[in-house]
Design a protein around this motif. Structure first.
Motif, PDB file in Angstrom:
ATOM      1  N   ARG A 125      31.190  36.864  44.308  1.00  0.00           N
ATOM      2  CA  ARG A 125      32.585  37.251  44.148  1.00  0.00           C
ATOM      3  C   ARG A 125      33.386  36.802  45.375  1.00  0.00           C
ATOM      4  O   ARG A 125      32.802  36.504  46.432  1.00  0.00           O
ATOM      5  CB  ARG A 125      32.689  38.777  43.970  1.00  0.00           C
ATOM      6  CG  ARG A 125      31.887  39.324  42.800  1.00  0.00           C
ATOM      7  CD  ARG A 125      32.408  38.822  41.457  1.00  0.00           C
ATOM      8  NE  ARG A 125      33.789  39.265  41.270  1.00  0.00           N
ATOM      9  CZ  ARG A 125      34.802  38.456  41.001  1.00  0.00           C
ATOM     10  NH1 ARG A 125      34.610  37.146  40.903  1.00  0.00           N
ATOM     11  NH2 ARG A 125      36.016  38.926  40.831  1.00  0.00           N
ATOM     12  N   CYS A 131      27.052  39.772  41.804  1.00  0.00           N
ATOM     13  CA  CYS A 131      26.880  40.594  40.603  1.00  0.00           C
ATOM     14  C   CYS A 131      26.194  39.756  39.540  1.00  0.00           C
ATOM     15  O   CYS A 131      25.988  38.553  39.697  1.00  0.00           O
ATOM     16  CB  CYS A 131      28.229  41.104  40.094  1.00  0.00           C
ATOM     17  SG  CYS A 131      29.333  39.790  39.499  1.00  0.00           S
ATOM     18  N   ARG A 133      26.127  37.958  35.826  1.00  0.00           N
ATOM     19  CA  ARG A 133      27.117  37.306  34.969  1.00  0.00           C
ATOM     20  C   ARG A 133      26.431  36.686  33.759  1.00  0.00           C
ATOM     21  O   ARG A 133      25.289  36.209  33.852  1.00  0.00           O
ATOM     22  CB  ARG A 133      27.870  36.220  35.736  1.00  0.00           C
ATOM     23  CG  ARG A 133      28.825  35.374  34.873  1.00  0.00           C
ATOM     24  CD  ARG A 133      29.659  34.426  35.723  1.00  0.00           C
ATOM     25  NE  ARG A 133      30.385  33.448  34.904  1.00  0.00           N
ATOM     26  CZ  ARG A 133      31.538  33.699  34.277  1.00  0.00           C
ATOM     27  NH1 ARG A 133      32.093  34.899  34.367  1.00  0.00           N
ATOM     28  NH2 ARG A 133      32.148  32.756  33.575  1.00  0.00           N
ATOM     29  N   ASN A 307      31.316  48.684  34.277  1.00  0.00           N
ATOM     30  CA  ASN A 307      32.463  47.953  33.768  1.00  0.00           C
ATOM     31  C   ASN A 307      32.197  46.453  33.820  1.00  0.00           C
ATOM     32  O   ASN A 307      31.494  45.969  34.714  1.00  0.00           O
ATOM     33  CB  ASN A 307      33.713  48.286  34.588  1.00  0.00           C
ATOM     34  CG  ASN A 307      34.913  48.566  33.709  1.00  0.00           C
ATOM     35  OD1 ASN A 307      35.104  47.913  32.690  1.00  0.00           O
ATOM     36  ND2 ASN A 307      35.730  49.537  34.100  1.00  0.00           N
ATOM     37  N   ARG A 309      34.160  42.461  33.118  1.00  0.00           N
ATOM     38  CA  ARG A 309      35.414  41.728  32.907  1.00  0.00           C
ATOM     39  C   ARG A 309      35.099  40.469  32.128  1.00  0.00           C
ATOM     40  O   ARG A 309      34.292  39.639  32.534  1.00  0.00           O
ATOM     41  CB  ARG A 309      36.094  41.380  34.234  1.00  0.00           C
ATOM     42  CG  ARG A 309      37.430  40.644  34.038  1.00  0.00           C
ATOM     43  CD  ARG A 309      38.267  40.647  35.293  1.00  0.00           C
ATOM     44  NE  ARG A 309      38.697  41.987  35.657  1.00  0.00           N
ATOM     45  CZ  ARG A 309      39.748  42.633  35.113  1.00  0.00           C
ATOM     46  NH1 ARG A 309      40.465  42.039  34.159  1.00  0.00           N
ATOM     47  NH2 ARG A 309      40.079  43.824  35.525  1.00  0.00           N
ATOM     48  N   GLU A 321      29.876  41.480  35.693  1.00  0.00           N
ATOM     49  CA  GLU A 321      29.826  42.917  35.923  1.00  0.00           C
ATOM     50  C   GLU A 321      30.735  43.265  37.098  1.00  0.00           C
ATOM     51  O   GLU A 321      30.426  42.986  38.253  1.00  0.00           O
ATOM     52  CB  GLU A 321      28.387  43.356  36.153  1.00  0.00           C
ATOM     53  CG  GLU A 321      27.527  43.003  34.936  1.00  0.00           C
ATOM     54  CD  GLU A 321      26.189  43.698  34.905  1.00  0.00           C
ATOM     55  OE1 GLU A 321      25.818  44.360  35.899  1.00  0.00           O
ATOM     56  OE2 GLU A 321      25.503  43.573  33.872  1.00  0.00           O
ATOM     57  N   ASP A 322      31.852  43.873  36.744  1.00  0.00           N
ATOM     58  CA  ASP A 322      32.894  44.180  37.722  1.00  0.00           C
ATOM     59  C   ASP A 322      32.580  45.505  38.421  1.00  0.00           C
ATOM     60  O   ASP A 322      31.597  46.190  38.109  1.00  0.00           O
ATOM     61  CB  ASP A 322      34.246  44.247  36.997  1.00  0.00           C
ATOM     62  CG  ASP A 322      35.412  43.887  37.899  1.00  0.00           C
ATOM     63  OD1 ASP A 322      35.258  43.923  39.134  1.00  0.00           O
ATOM     64  OD2 ASP A 322      36.496  43.576  37.367  1.00  0.00           O
ATOM     65  N   GLU A 323      33.442  45.897  39.344  1.00  0.00           N
ATOM     66  CA  GLU A 323      33.313  47.205  39.973  1.00  0.00           C
ATOM     67  C   GLU A 323      33.501  48.296  38.926  1.00  0.00           C
ATOM     68  O   GLU A 323      34.126  48.075  37.884  1.00  0.00           O
ATOM     69  CB  GLU A 323      34.340  47.346  41.094  1.00  0.00           C
ATOM     70  CG  GLU A 323      34.119  46.341  42.222  1.00  0.00           C
ATOM     71  CD  GLU A 323      35.187  46.430  43.304  1.00  0.00           C
ATOM     72  OE1 GLU A 323      36.268  46.975  43.023  1.00  0.00           O
ATOM     73  OE2 GLU A 323      34.923  45.967  44.421  1.00  0.00           O
ATOM     74  N   GLY A 326      36.902  48.782  38.058  1.00  0.00           N
ATOM     75  CA  GLY A 326      37.562  47.528  37.721  1.00  0.00           C
ATOM     76  C   GLY A 326      37.277  47.211  36.265  1.00  0.00           C
ATOM     77  O   GLY A 326      37.043  48.097  35.455  1.00  0.00           O
ATOM     78  N   GLY A 327      37.276  45.946  35.918  1.00  0.00           N
ATOM     79  CA  GLY A 327      36.932  45.576  34.549  1.00  0.00           C
ATOM     80  C   GLY A 327      37.983  45.977  33.540  1.00  0.00           C
ATOM     81  O   GLY A 327      39.087  46.404  33.881  1.00  0.00           O
ATOM     82  N   GLN A 363      27.460  46.062  41.974  1.00  0.00           N
ATOM     83  CA  GLN A 363      27.487  44.798  42.710  1.00  0.00           C
ATOM     84  C   GLN A 363      26.692  44.947  44.006  1.00  0.00           C
ATOM     85  O   GLN A 363      26.689  46.008  44.630  1.00  0.00           O
ATOM     86  CB  GLN A 363      28.937  44.405  43.014  1.00  0.00           C
ATOM     87  CG  GLN A 363      29.758  44.145  41.761  1.00  0.00           C
ATOM     88  CD  GLN A 363      31.112  43.527  42.055  1.00  0.00           C
ATOM     89  OE1 GLN A 363      31.539  43.438  43.199  1.00  0.00           O
ATOM     90  NE2 GLN A 363      31.790  43.088  41.004  1.00  0.00           N
TER      91      GLN A 363
END
Length: 402
Positions: A125, A131, A133, A307, A309, A321-323, A326-327, A363
Motif C-alpha cells: 500500500r 495486504c 489482494r 473490509n 475495496r 483487503e482494506d483497513e 476503510g473499504g 494489513q
C-alpha cells in the motif's frame, strides 16, 4: 459482541501471549494437523485446549477455545464420492466430541477445492503496509497460461483474456511460480505440498458436480448434521465463498443473500446458521451487509468483520483487503445492526446473545512486516482492527445510543 481471535496452533507466529496483550476474550482455532475427513478425538481436542490455557511461561491465560474454524468438510462429502458417508459420520462424531469439551460454535465452509483465493499475499500500500489482494487479470493469467485448465479462456471477458496474455508474457519464471504459489495457498494446509497436477486432479473430480448437484449434496449434508447439532446444542455457521463468484469452472453456492436464504430454508433449524463474513461477501457489490445482518440476524452465529475495496462494480473483479474502517462496507452500520440483533436476543432470553466476532485479517504494519506470519493474520494489523471495531461498538453503546 464477544471479541475472539483466530489462532493456527503452536506453529502460529502470533502467540497466546500476544493474544493476551491484545485483550481478546476467546480463541478461534482448529486441529489443522488432522486430515480432512478424520474424526477429532477427545484427546486431540483436550491437547489444543491445554495449549490455549497457558502463556509461554506457564501462567494460566484464562483464554478458552470458544469457536471452531474450521471443521473441514472433505471433498468426498462435497462430491458424494469415495468414503463420503464415513466422513459425515466422523464429522458428527467430531461435533459431539467438541460439545462434550464445552465448544458450541462450529464454523465450516462448502467451497470446492480452494478455501480462499488471492493472487498477492503481500500487496504494498502507499503507506508501506501490505495486504492480500485478488487481481482478476492475474488470476486469469494463472488459470489460462499456468494451470492451463481446459476451457479456462472462455470463462473470462475478452479484454481480461488479452491483458492476461500480455501479463503472462512479461512474467519471468520466478513471478510465475510466485503467482501459482499464492493461488494454491488457499488449498487447506497445502501451500507447500500441492502441485499444479494435484490441482488439476481435484478439478477433474468436480467434472460431474454442477451448481445444482453441489446444492443437493450440501442439503444432504445439512439434513444429517444439523438435527444432531440442534439436539446437542451446537451452533453451525457456514462461511461464504471467498471470493463470492465463480472461479476455475467450479460451482459457487454460498456467495449471495439468496444462496444463504436457500441453505437456511433447506434445513430450517436454529442450529443451521451463518458465519457473516463482511470481507468475503463484500467483494460483490450486490451484497448488502447491514441488510443481511438485519434479515438473517437470528441465525448469525459467528462474525468476521473486515473490509475490502473493489476496483470496480463488476460482480467478478479485483479487490484488496482494506483497513477495517476503510473499504466499501459501511462498518459502522453493520456493527449497529449486530448490536440491535444482540439486544433482540437479550430480550428473548437467548443464551447466545453475545455473538462471537473476530477482527478478520488485517494489513501487515510495523513489526508484522518480516514476521513471517500466516498471510492475512498479522498481530499488529489485527490488533489495530480490533481496536477500531471496539471503538465503534463503544460509541454506539454509549448511554444506550445503539
Amino acid at each position: 459482541m464477544r471479541h475472539v481471535w483466530r489462532w493456527f496452533g503452536p506453529k502460529d507466529r502470533v502467540s497466546i501471549d500476544d493474544m493476551m496483550q491484545a485483550g481478546v476474550q476467546g480463541v478461534v482455532t482448529a486441529l489443522h494437523h488432522l486430515p480432512s475427513g478424520a474424526p477429532w478425538t477427545p484427546e486431540e481436542i483436550a491437547r489444543r485446549q491445554a495449549q490455549i490455557a497457558a502463556m509461554r511461561d506457564g501462567t494460566p491465560s484464562g483464554l478458552k477455545w470458544e469457536v471452531v474454524e474450521s471443521l473441514p468438510v472433505s471433498e468426498a462429502i462435497k462430491t458424494q464420492s469415495g468414503d463420503w458417508r464415513a466422513h459425515v459420520e466422523n464429522w458428527i462424531a467430531s461435533m459431539r466430541n467438541l460439545k462434550a469439551a464445552g465448544i458450541e460454535v462450529i464454523c465450516y465452509n462448502f467451497m470446492p477445492v480452494l478455501d480462499w483465493t488471492r493472487t498477492d499475499l503481500a500487496w504494498r500500500r502507499p503507506n508501506g503496509a501490505t495486504c492480500m489482494r485478488f487481481d482478476f487479470t492475474d488470476f486469469a493469467a494463472f488459470d489460462i497460461h499456468i494451470l492451463k485448465r481446459a476451457g479456462a479462456a472462455e470463462d473470462f471477458p475478452e479484454g481480461i483474456r488479452d491483458e492476461a496474455a500480455r501479463r503472462f508474457a512479461a512474467m519471468d519464471e520466478a513471478r510465475r511460480e510466485q503467482l501459482a504459489g499464492n493461488v494454491v495457498f488457499g488449498l487447506p494446509g497445502a501451500a507447500e505440498n500441492f502441485s499444479l497436477e494435484d490441482v488439476r486432479d481435484l478439478l477433474d473430480s468436480y467434472a460431474p458436480v454442477t451448481d445444482a448437484v453441489l446444492r443437493r449434496n450440501f442439503h444432504d449434508f445439512l439434513e444429517q448434521v444439523a438435527p444432531v447439532a440442534q439436539e446437542i446444542g451446537v451452533r453451525l455457521c457456514c462461511h461464504p465463498d471467498d471470493p463470492p463468484f465463480g472461479l476455475l469452472g467450479l460451482p459457487r453456492i454460498m456467495s449471495t443473500e439468496a444462496d444463504y436464504a436457500e441453505r437456511l430454508a433447506a434445513v430450517d433449524l436454529p442450529a443451521n446458521g451463518i458465519t457473516l463474513c463482511s470481507g468475503s461477501l463484500g467483494a460483490r457489490p450486490d451484497n448488502d451487509l447491514p441488510g443481511m445482518m438485519e434479515r438473517f440476524g437470528a441465525r448469525v452465529h459467528f462474525l468476521h468483520l473486515r473490509n475490502v475495496r473493489r476496483d470496480g462494480d463488476a460482480i467478478r473483479g479485483s479487490f484488496f483487503e482494506d483497513e477495517h474502517l476503510g473499504g466499501q462496507t459501511d462498518m459502522v452500520a453493520l456493527v449497529a445492526s449486530v448490536l440491535r440483533e444482540e439486544e433482540r436476543r437479550r430480550k428473548a432470553g437467548r443464551a447466545d446473545a453475545a455473538i462471537p466476532m473476530r477482527p478478520d485479517h488485517g494489513q501487515d504494519i510495523l513489526d508484522d512486516i518480516g514476521r513471517g506470519g500466516q498471510p492475512g493474520y498479522p498481530a499488529i494489523g489485527r490488533l489495530k482492527g480490533l481496536a477500531e471495531l471496539r471503538g465503534v461498538e463503544a460509541a454506539l453503546t454509549h448511554q444506550g445510543s445503539a
